[in-house]
Design a protein around this motif. Structure first.
Motif, mmCIF file in Angstrom:
data_model
loop_
_atom_site.group_PDB
_atom_site.id
_atom_site.type_symbol
_atom_site.label_atom_id
_atom_site.label_comp_id
_atom_site.label_asym_id
_atom_site.label_seq_id
_atom_site.Cartn_x
_atom_site.Cartn_y
_atom_site.Cartn_z
ATOM 1 N N THR A 55 -8.249 1.896 8.916
ATOM 2 C CA THR A 55 -8.209 0.703 8.074
ATOM 3 C C THR A 55 -7.196 -0.307 8.600
ATOM 4 O O THR A 55 -7.496 -1.499 8.744
ATOM 5 N N VAL A 56 -5.994 0.170 8.889
ATOM 6 C CA VAL A 56 -4.942 -0.723 9.386
ATOM 7 C C VAL A 56 -5.330 -1.289 10.750
ATOM 8 O O VAL A 56 -5.132 -2.481 11.018
ATOM 9 N N ALA A 57 -5.913 -0.455 11.614
ATOM 10 C CA ALA A 57 -6.340 -0.934 12.937
ATOM 11 C C ALA A 57 -7.424 -2.007 12.792
ATOM 12 O O ALA A 57 -7.365 -3.056 13.458
ATOM 13 N N PRO A 110 -10.799 -4.570 4.607
ATOM 14 C CA PRO A 110 -10.578 -3.125 4.755
ATOM 15 C C PRO A 110 -9.393 -2.613 3.944
ATOM 16 O O PRO A 110 -9.421 -1.484 3.447
ATOM 17 N N LEU A 111 -8.363 -3.434 3.773
ATOM 18 C CA LEU A 111 -7.182 -2.990 3.025
ATOM 19 C C LEU A 111 -7.488 -2.802 1.542
ATOM 20 O O LEU A 111 -7.062 -1.816 0.928
ATOM 21 N N LEU A 165 -0.644 0.931 -1.087
ATOM 22 C CA LEU A 165 0.612 0.230 -0.814
ATOM 23 C C LEU A 165 1.166 0.609 0.554
ATOM 24 O O LEU A 165 1.672 -0.244 1.289
ATOM 25 N N SER A 166 1.050 1.872 0.909
ATOM 26 C CA SER A 166 1.545 2.343 2.215
ATOM 27 C C SER A 166 0.782 1.689 3.365
ATOM 28 O O SER A 166 1.381 1.241 4.344
ATOM 29 N N ILE A 200 -1.075 -5.913 -1.298
ATOM 30 C CA ILE A 200 -2.533 -5.786 -1.215
ATOM 31 C C ILE A 200 -2.948 -4.409 -1.743
ATOM 32 O O ILE A 200 -4.013 -4.242 -2.323
ATOM 33 N N GLY A 201 -2.054 -3.434 -1.582
ATOM 34 C CA GLY A 201 -2.317 -2.091 -2.086
ATOM 35 C C GLY A 201 -2.431 -2.004 -3.594
ATOM 36 O O GLY A 201 -2.889 -0.986 -4.132
ATOM 37 N N LEU A 202 -2.036 -3.061 -4.313
ATOM 38 C CA LEU A 202 -2.207 -3.068 -5.770
ATOM 39 C C LEU A 202 -3.682 -2.995 -6.172
ATOM 40 O O LEU A 202 -3.999 -2.690 -7.323
ATOM 41 N N ALA A 203 -4.562 -3.238 -5.208
ATOM 42 C CA ALA A 203 -5.993 -3.037 -5.475
ATOM 43 C C ALA A 203 -6.251 -1.590 -5.876
ATOM 44 O O ALA A 203 -7.236 -1.291 -6.552
ATOM 45 N N GLY A 204 -5.348 -0.695 -5.489
ATOM 46 C CA GLY A 204 -5.458 0.715 -5.857
ATOM 47 C C GLY A 204 -5.351 0.957 -7.357
ATOM 48 O O GLY A 204 -5.644 2.061 -7.830
#
Length: 194
Positions: free
Chosen positions: A19-21, A46-47, A60-61, A95-99
């Motif tokens: 995902t990060v790549a 993707p994030l 978040l990570s 962006i990880g708050l989508a979690g």
């Protein structure tokens, strides 16, 4: 049980790396770029998807790692340590708050709005405080009298399109990939919330 948790963690780690790549590669394809940083790209797709599939902490990570890479590899544009922390580490981490929409039926859409809104707020505050001294006299043909108004205009100019494009990509792909987008491939279909 232990083997199942380990297997799940390994799958999440591998998916996070991919995902990060992918987000990093997509960040190089700029549809539009602002003069002092900020661009319209597809890297949120993707994030957000990863965060909705794997949850808040993993999301978040992944966002944090992406923020570090953005600063290091994408020619990070910063004027101080505060702008590095705000515009890269915090702005991409949120962006990880989508979690918060973890494995929900329409989680990618709600998650996009949450993640995009949170990222906008971080850039907005950093822009109005750290970048305030660089405020031009006019912007978009309007006289700028306060850094808060300038920062709102500047940051919505690229964050608005980022949010809209991310929503559009999910709308196009949702019907054929909804099970994948809600993490249905990771567990039984009855566990999908929504």
């Amino acid at each position: 049980m232990k083997n199942s948790k380990l297997k799940n963690s390994i799958i999440a780690l591998c998916e996070a790396a991919m995902t990060v790549a992918l987000a990093q590669v997509l960040s190089y394809i700029k549809l539009w770029e602002m003069p002092w940083g900020g661009s319209v790209v597809l890297s949120m797709v993707p994030l957000v998807l990863f965060a909705v599939r794997w949850g808040l902490w993993r999301g978040l990570s992944a966002g944090f790692v992406f923020g570090v890479l953005q600063f290091m590899l994408d020619g990070g544009f910063a004027i101080s340590w505060q702008s590095i922390v705000g515009d890269y580490l915090v702005a991409f981490t949120v962006i990880g708050l989508a979690g918060l929409c973890f494995r929900r039926k329409y989680g990618v859409f709600i998650g996009t709005v949450i993640a995009g809104g949170a990222r906008f707020l971080v850039h907005y505050v950093v822009g109005a405080t750290v970048w305030a001294e660089y405020m031009p006299e006019t912007f978009f043909g309007m006289t700028m009298t306060t850094p808060w108004f300038y920062s709102a205009l500047y940051n919505i100019a690229y964050m608005g399109p980022n949010i809209i494009i991310t929503l559009a990509v999910f709308a196009l792909l949702y019907r054929p990939l909804k099970k994948f987008m809600a993490g249905g491939d990771l567990k039984g279909p009855s566990e999908v919330q929504g």
